[in-house]
Design a protein around this motif. Structure first.
Motif, PDB file in Angstrom:
ATOM      1  N   LEU A  11      -7.528   9.505  16.624  1.00 42.38           N
ATOM      2  CA  LEU A  11      -8.155   9.188  15.344  1.00 42.38           C
ATOM      3  C   LEU A  11      -9.510   9.875  15.187  1.00 42.38           C
ATOM      4  O   LEU A  11      -9.895  10.255  14.084  1.00 42.38           O
ATOM      5  N   ASP A  12     -10.225  10.030  16.296  1.00 39.99           N
ATOM      6  CA  ASP A  12     -11.545  10.661  16.227  1.00 39.99           C
ATOM      7  C   ASP A  12     -11.376  12.172  16.278  1.00 39.99           C
ATOM      8  O   ASP A  12     -11.602  12.826  17.315  1.00 39.99           O
ATOM      9  N   ALA A  13     -10.953  12.731  15.172  1.00 39.23           N
ATOM     10  CA  ALA A  13     -10.655  14.157  15.101  1.00 39.23           C
ATOM     11  C   ALA A  13     -10.584  14.572  13.642  1.00 39.23           C
ATOM     12  O   ALA A  13     -10.396  13.747  12.742  1.00 39.23           O
ATOM     13  N   ARG A 101     -13.104   1.642   1.857  1.00 38.76           N
ATOM     14  CA  ARG A 101     -13.520   2.427   3.014  1.00 38.76           C
ATOM     15  C   ARG A 101     -13.652   3.901   2.638  1.00 38.76           C
ATOM     16  O   ARG A 101     -12.797   4.467   1.942  1.00 38.76           O
ATOM     17  N   ALA A 102     -14.722   4.525   3.087  1.00 33.33           N
ATOM     18  CA  ALA A 102     -14.920   5.963   2.881  1.00 33.33           C
ATOM     19  C   ALA A 102     -14.682   6.693   4.199  1.00 33.33           C
ATOM     20  O   ALA A 102     -15.033   6.193   5.271  1.00 33.33           O
ATOM     21  N   PHE A 103     -14.076   7.867   4.112  1.00 31.82           N
ATOM     22  CA  PHE A 103     -13.767   8.680   5.293  1.00 31.82           C
ATOM     23  C   PHE A 103     -14.616   9.951   5.277  1.00 31.82           C
ATOM     24  O   PHE A 103     -14.782  10.580   4.223  1.00 31.82           O
ATOM     25  N   PRO A 104     -15.156  10.371   6.430  1.00 32.72           N
ATOM     26  CA  PRO A 104     -15.879  11.649   6.486  1.00 32.72           C
ATOM     27  C   PRO A 104     -14.960  12.806   6.093  1.00 32.72           C
ATOM     28  O   PRO A 104     -13.784  12.843   6.478  1.00 32.72           O
ATOM     29  N   VAL A 105     -15.511  13.735   5.324  1.00 32.63           N
ATOM     30  CA  VAL A 105     -14.746  14.873   4.823  1.00 32.63           C
ATOM     31  C   VAL A 105     -15.568  16.141   4.970  1.00 32.63           C
ATOM     32  O   VAL A 105     -16.791  16.128   4.789  1.00 32.63           O
ATOM     33  N   PRO A 116     -10.229  10.362  10.301  1.00 33.70           N
ATOM     34  CA  PRO A 116      -9.754   9.002  10.080  1.00 33.70           C
ATOM     35  C   PRO A 116     -10.302   7.959  11.050  1.00 33.70           C
ATOM     36  O   PRO A 116     -10.067   6.765  10.864  1.00 33.70           O
ATOM     37  N   GLY A 117     -11.026   8.391  12.079  1.00 29.65           N
ATOM     38  CA  GLY A 117     -11.518   7.475  13.094  1.00 29.65           C
ATOM     39  C   GLY A 117     -12.896   6.928  12.803  1.00 29.65           C
ATOM     40  O   GLY A 117     -13.312   6.755  11.646  1.00 29.65           O
ATOM     41  N   ASP A 118     -13.650   6.657  13.862  1.00 31.69           N
ATOM     42  CA  ASP A 118     -14.993   6.091  13.759  1.00 31.69           C
ATOM     43  C   ASP A 118     -15.924   7.094  13.081  1.00 31.69           C
ATOM     44  O   ASP A 118     -16.177   8.173  13.629  1.00 31.69           O
ATOM     45  N   PRO A 119     -16.466   6.769  11.906  1.00 27.48           N
ATOM     46  CA  PRO A 119     -17.333   7.734  11.209  1.00 27.48           C
ATOM     47  C   PRO A 119     -18.598   8.078  11.976  1.00 27.48           C
ATOM     48  O   PRO A 119     -19.175   9.156  11.777  1.00 27.48           O
ATOM     49  N   GLU A 120     -19.028   7.194  12.887  1.00 25.98           N
ATOM     50  CA  GLU A 120     -20.219   7.475  13.678  1.00 25.98           C
ATOM     51  C   GLU A 120     -19.987   8.615  14.661  1.00 25.98           C
ATOM     52  O   GLU A 120     -20.934   9.237  15.139  1.00 25.98           O
ATOM     53  N   ARG A 121     -18.721   8.900  14.958  1.00 22.55           N
ATOM     54  CA  ARG A 121     -18.402   9.970  15.905  1.00 22.55           C
ATOM     55  C   ARG A 121     -18.042  11.281  15.204  1.00 22.55           C
ATOM     56  O   ARG A 121     -17.764  12.285  15.875  1.00 22.55           O
ATOM     57  N   ALA A 122     -18.011  11.268  13.897  1.00 23.46           N
ATOM     58  CA  ALA A 122     -17.640  12.481  13.153  1.00 23.46           C
ATOM     59  C   ALA A 122     -18.742  13.522  13.260  1.00 23.46           C
ATOM     60  O   ALA A 122     -19.896  13.264  12.933  1.00 23.46           O
ATOM     61  N   SER A 123     -18.382  14.697  13.740  1.00 23.53           N
ATOM     62  CA  SER A 123     -19.347  15.781  13.906  1.00 23.53           C
ATOM     63  C   SER A 123     -18.715  17.081  13.451  1.00 23.53           C
ATOM     64  O   SER A 123     -17.581  17.406  13.849  1.00 23.53           O
TER      65      SER A 123
END
Length: 352
Positions: A11-13, A101-105, A116-123
Motif C-alpha cells: 500500500l505504501d507505494a 479521505r484524500a490520497f496523495p497524488v 493508497p497507503g499511509d500519507p505520512e510515508r508518501a515521498s
C-alpha cells in the motif's frame, strides 16, 4: 469484500492511477488496491484524489461535477474541497461533516500516480524514475486494459516471455525463445530475467520495427529480452533486434531497433487489475505514423495475453487448492512475488 486493509499488494507505494489525459472536465472513478477513488482537476489545475464516497449519504462523488476548487456531489449538492472537507451545501450547515479521505497524488511522466497507503510515508523520491519520458530522444505510445485476473498473474506473464512462442506466434513469438537459456538475477531493488538470441530471423513485429528504423527487415538479427520487475508492480522490458554480428544489445543505435516495453500493473481487486502498457523507443522518434502502428501492434499482442490470463484466473478460482508447478522459466515471477510479499510484511510490521 476486498478492501485496502486486506492487502495482497503493498500500500505504501506509488501506483499509476490513470494517464494524464484521462482526467479532464469530469470526475474519473477508479478502484485501486481495493479502494474506490475519484480523480478530478480543480480550476487551479493539478489532480486531486478522494475516496469516492460522499460524507452526506454515501453516494459516489464521481457522479458529481467540478465547480471551481470543489467537487460537487451529484445527489444532494454537497461540495467537498481538494482535501475532502465539506465546503458548502444549499441551505445546510456542513462545517462539522466528516471529510472524505484524500490520497496523495503526483502527476508526472504523462501519468497520474496515487499513494493508497499511509500519507505520512508518501515521498516523491519513491516515484519510479522514467528518464525516457522526459527526453526528446524517445517516442512513446501506449494504452490501457482492464483485465479480470490477479495482478500477480500479469507479473508472472511479463517476467517469463517463453509464452510468446505460443500465445503470440503470429507477431513476436518464435521457437528460438524456447531454445535460448534464461538468466534470472535479484537485487534489493529489482528482479531481472534476460534472454539473448543470436543470428536468427526477426518475427513479424520486429520486421516491421526494422523497416521503421531504416534497416533491412529480412536480414539475420541478434535479439534480446531483458525484463526488470520493481515494486510495487512495475515491469520494464528492454527488447530489440540488431543486425547480426553488430554487438546485439550493445550494438550501435544505427544498427538496431530497440525499445522499452512499459508495463504498469495496478491492482483493482483480488481478481482484477488495470494494465497500463506502452512502448518507448529510440529510433524514428519523429515518425508519428510508426508510433500508431506500434501501438496497434501492441494492442493486438496484449489482447492475446488478456484472454489467456482471464481464463487462467477462472481456472485458478475454480480449483483454488491445486498446486502450481515451478520451473526454471518461472524464477522471475517467483522472485518478484517474493519481493512483493516482503514489502507487505514490512508494512504490517511497521503498523503492528
Amino acid at each position: 469484500m476486498t478492501t485496502a486493509t486486506q492487502a495482497s499488494w503493498p500500500l505504501d507505494a506509488w501506483y499509476v492511477a490513470a494517464s494524464a489525459d484521462e482526467i479532464g472536465d469530469t470526475p474519473l472513478a477508479r478502484q485501486i488496491t481495493g479502494a474506490r477513488m475519484v480523480f478530478f482537476r480543480p480550476a487551479s489545475g493539478g489532480v486531486v484524489a478522494l475516496e469516492d464516497f460522499c460524507p452526506h449519504r454515501g453516494a459516489p462523488l464521481s457522479l458529481g461535477f467540478v465547480r471551481g476548487e470543489t467537487l460537487v456531489c451529484g445527489y444532494h449538492g454537497l461540495a467537498v474541497d481538494c482535501r475532502g472537507r465539506a465546503d458548502n451545501m444549499p441551505g445546510q450547515q456542513v462545517g462539522r461533516f466528516p471529510p472524505a479521505r484524500a490520497f496523495p497524488v503526483i502527476e508526472r511522466y504523462g501519468f497520474v500516480w496515487v499513494w493508497p497507503g499511509d500519507p505520512e510515508r508518501a515521498s516523491a523520491d519513491r516515484l519510479h524514475p522514467l528518464p525516457w519520458a522526459e527526453s526528446p530522444d524517445w517516442a512513446y505510445g501506449g494504452g490501457l486494459f482492464h483485465i479480470g485476473c490477479d495482478y500477480r498473474l500479469m507479473i508472472d506473464n511479463l517476467m517469463d516471455l517463453t509464452h510468446e512462442t505460443y500465445v503470440h506466434a503470429g507477431s513476436i513469438g518464435q521457437k528460438e525463445i524456447d531454445e535460448a537459456p534464461v538468466k534470472t538475477e535479484a537485487t534489493g531493488v529489482e528482479v531481472v530475467t534476460s534472454r539473448h538470441m543470436e543470428n536468427i530471423s526477426a518475427p513479424p513485429f520486429w520486421r516491421m520495427a526494422l523497416r521503421g528504423a531504416g534497416l533491412p527487415e529480412d536480414a539475420p538479427v541478434d535479439r534480446w529480452q531483458v525484463c526488470r520487475f520493481s515494486l510495487p508492480s512495475h515491469v520494464m522490458i528492454e527488447v530489440g533486434v540488431a543486425l547480426a554480428g553488430q554487438g546485439g544489445y550493445h550494438a550501435d543505435p544505427f544498427k538496431k531497433a530497440s525499445s522499452i516495453v512499459v508495463d504498469f500493473i495496478t491492482p483493482e481487486t483480488e481478481t482484477s487489475h488495470w494494465y497500463f502498457w506502452g512502448m518507448a523507443r529510440q529510433f524514428a522518434v519523429d515518425d508519428a505514423a510508426l508510433t500508431d502502428t506500434i501501438r496497434e501492434g501492441q494492442r493486438t499482442i496484449f489482447s492475446e495475453d488478456l484472454e489467456m490470463l482471464e481464463r487462467q484466473q477462472d481456472n485458478l478460482s475454480r480449483y483454488p487448492d491445486r498446486k502450481l508447478l515451478e520451473l526454471n522459466i518461472d524464477a522471475g515471477g517467483v522472485r518478484s512475488r517474493l519481493m512483493i510479499d516482503r514489502a507487505i510484511a514490512r508494512e504490517r510490521a511497521a503498523t503492528a
